[in-house]
Design a protein around this motif. Structure first.
Motif, mmCIF file in Angstrom:
data_model
loop_
_atom_site.group_PDB
_atom_site.id
_atom_site.type_symbol
_atom_site.label_atom_id
_atom_site.label_comp_id
_atom_site.label_asym_id
_atom_site.label_seq_id
_atom_site.Cartn_x
_atom_site.Cartn_y
_atom_site.Cartn_z
ATOM 1 N N ALA A 56 0.672 -1.317 -0.091
ATOM 2 C CA ALA A 56 0.092 0.035 -0.163
ATOM 3 C C ALA A 56 0.885 1.191 -0.210
ATOM 4 O O ALA A 56 0.545 2.302 -0.753
ATOM 5 C CB ALA A 56 -1.004 0.027 1.096
ATOM 6 N N ILE A 57 1.788 1.363 0.975
ATOM 7 C CA ILE A 57 2.722 2.400 1.154
ATOM 8 C C ILE A 57 3.358 2.692 -0.505
ATOM 9 O O ILE A 57 3.642 3.770 -0.948
ATOM 10 C CB ILE A 57 3.568 2.401 2.170
ATOM 11 C CG1 ILE A 57 2.401 2.272 3.531
ATOM 12 C CG2 ILE A 57 4.587 3.576 2.270
ATOM 13 C CD1 ILE A 57 3.457 2.129 4.928
ATOM 14 N N ASN A 138 -4.356 -6.610 5.079
ATOM 15 C CA ASN A 138 -3.028 -5.620 5.282
ATOM 16 C C ASN A 138 -3.348 -4.656 6.764
ATOM 17 O O ASN A 138 -4.317 -4.920 7.342
ATOM 18 C CB ASN A 138 -2.985 -4.572 4.143
ATOM 19 C CG ASN A 138 -1.673 -3.873 4.037
ATOM 20 O OD1 ASN A 138 -0.590 -4.202 4.875
ATOM 21 N ND2 ASN A 138 -1.446 -3.025 3.122
ATOM 22 N N ASP A 141 -2.583 0.805 7.776
ATOM 23 C CA ASP A 141 -1.615 1.923 7.903
ATOM 24 C C ASP A 141 -2.025 3.301 8.179
ATOM 25 O O ASP A 141 -1.222 4.024 8.722
ATOM 26 C CB ASP A 141 -0.881 1.768 6.630
ATOM 27 C CG ASP A 141 -0.045 0.464 6.680
ATOM 28 O OD1 ASP A 141 0.585 -0.095 7.607
ATOM 29 O OD2 ASP A 141 -0.127 -0.128 5.604
ATOM 30 N N ASN A 153 4.472 -6.823 7.669
ATOM 31 C CA ASN A 153 3.589 -7.716 7.402
ATOM 32 C C ASN A 153 4.062 -9.146 7.554
ATOM 33 O O ASN A 153 3.040 -10.083 7.352
ATOM 34 C CB ASN A 153 3.004 -7.596 5.933
ATOM 35 C CG ASN A 153 1.923 -6.273 5.825
ATOM 36 O OD1 ASN A 153 1.808 -5.620 6.999
ATOM 37 N ND2 ASN A 153 1.370 -6.127 4.622
HETATM 38 N N1 GLU Z 1 1.607 -2.461 5.345
HETATM 39 C C1 GLU Z 1 2.540 -1.733 4.623
HETATM 40 C C2 GLU Z 1 2.223 -1.743 3.205
HETATM 41 O O1 GLU Z 1 1.145 -2.261 2.873
HETATM 42 C C3 GLU Z 1 3.666 -3.126 4.461
HETATM 43 C C4 GLU Z 1 4.574 -3.559 5.593
HETATM 44 C C5 GLU Z 1 5.563 -4.423 5.182
HETATM 45 O O2 GLU Z 1 6.089 -4.118 3.981
HETATM 46 O O3 GLU Z 1 5.868 -5.519 5.886
HETATM 47 O O4 GLU Z 1 2.594 -0.842 2.481
#
Ligand code: GLU
Length: 384
Positions: A56-57, A138, A141, A153
């Motif tokens: 997501a980020i 997810n 965030d 994650n």
């Molecule tokens: N929750 C974060 C995302 O979706 C990723 C965390 C991770 O890379 O472990 O961007």
């Protein structure tokens, strides 16, 4: 190596950001399409699949044209807000081609660590799976602040695997397994195909390196392995960048398999039995004792007394007519509700509560019949 997916029915697949998002081009659609085909085929074989997806980020910052380099918390949260929608839309479309519905679940730490919320999330996810959908999970965030977040994650996926009693957790990442030392630092490091148990030596091999896009290095993967294997899920770490990444595992591409330390039921029941401080007691009649012995859930109708103050999700002792403990279990009602519905038939519960309650006071999946004292000591202090 043999087909590592064989024999596993409920599988949690964690997909790392680096697999999904290219810094220049954005979402890696061809890869995602092949992943979708893999999942459709496994579902056709009767498997249940849950996806824990990062990205997501990484995707959001690409869409918002944010510069490279570290982001401030609110920047990564803003990126996640945009990226998560795009991510969900893509999963929905890609699974939809195979007639599979996608359910978006965004979790915060409390959803797996507080039992009441844990039970709620578990019920929702379980229902989704039962309806044939693929939950795509997810971290939430956009609202999680640094003190109260999973942060990576890998561990989130392990908590999800525990929550749904998965047989297997697959971590698709940018490394193809565990090595005797981080390969980037020691080129002669050897690959380890099988880990029977996560010992301090295994932990020492992990090092701490991660890639730029994802937070989790090998260390968080080993942490995830500890969580998953202790509760009865096996875990596979493999490189996910090839197309058809799950087929690749079945074909024997390089991976590390971590064996589960018990089967899910045993480990889970040990977890329940291992509670030293139970929050209260449910006194039940002889008919209920018989039903429990036959592997059934404890219904309110069989409960003749409720002792103690407890919340939904607490572990209670269940005692028979002679006052002796016959079982322990996680209660689906809080103490006040339990007192209101005790002795009532299922049809009378809604009226007594003013809303629809759960049919079981303690669901059979959340019950463990009396263990002898040695078993309890082992459950409390043992490794499982
Ligand atoms: N929750 C974060 C995302 O979706 C990723 C965390 C991770 O890379 O472990 O961007």
């Amino acid at each position: 190596m043999s087909n590592l997916l064989a024999g596993h029915r409920r599988i949690v697949v964690k997909v790392g950001s680096a697999l999904l998002v290219d810094r220049e081009r954005g979402l890696k659609r061809t890869w995602l399409e092949s992943f979708g085909e893999d999942i459709a085929r496994l579902k056709e074989e009767g498997r249940e699949i849950l996806v824990v997806s990062s990205g997501a980020i990484a995707l959001g910052r690409k869409l918002l044209k944010m510069p490279g380099g570290p982001l401030r918390l609110e920047e990564s949260q803003a990126a996640a807000a945009v990226g998560q929608i795009a991510l969900s839309r893509t999963y929905c479309e890609i699974f939809g081609r195979h007639g599979i519905e996608t359910g978006q679940i965004l979790l915060t730490l409390g959803d797996t660590e507080e039992r009441r919320r844990y039970l709620n999330a578990r019920a929702t996810i379980g229902t989704l799976i039962g309806l044939g959908a693929v939950p795509v999970i997810n971290e939430n965030d956009t609202v999680a602040t640094s003190e109260i977040r999973y942060g990576d994650n890998d561990r989130l996926a392990a908590r999800v695997a525990t929550m749904v009693d998965a047989d297997l957790l697959v971590l698709l990442s940018d490394v193809d397994g565990l090595y005797t030392a981080p390969p980037a630092l020691q080129p002669d490091a050897r690959h380890i195909p099988l880990v029977e148990q996560i010992t301090p030596q295994i932990e020492a091999m992990a090092g701490s390196a991660g890639s730029e896009l994802s937070r989790g290095g090998m260390k968080t993967k080993i942490d995830a392995g500890k969580i998953a294997t202790a509760s009865g899920s096996a875990m596979i770490i493999t490189a996910g960048h090839r197309l058809y990444p799950l087929t690749a595992i079945e074909r024997g591409e390089r991976a590390t398999l971590f064996r589960a330390s018990g089967n899910p039921v045993t480990a889970r029941k040990r977890w329940i039995a291992g509670h030293l401080n139970t929050a209260g007691r449910l006194l039940v009649d002889a008919g209920a004792v018989q039903a429990l012995a036959a592997g059934k859930s404890l219904l309110p109708a069989g409960v003749v007394g409720v002792e103690g103050e407890f919340e939904r999700g607490d572990t209670l002792v269940i005692a028979g007519p002679d006052g002796h403990e016959v079982a322990r279990g996680i209660v689906a009602y809080d103490a006040a509700e339990a007192r209101r519905v005790a002795g009532l038939r299922s049809s009378e519960i809604t009226e007594a509560l003013g809303y629809e309650g759960r049919s079981a006071m303690v669901h059979r999946d959340d019950l463990v019949m009396d263990l002898n004292v040695d078993d309890r000591r082992e459950a409390a202090f043992g490794t499982a």
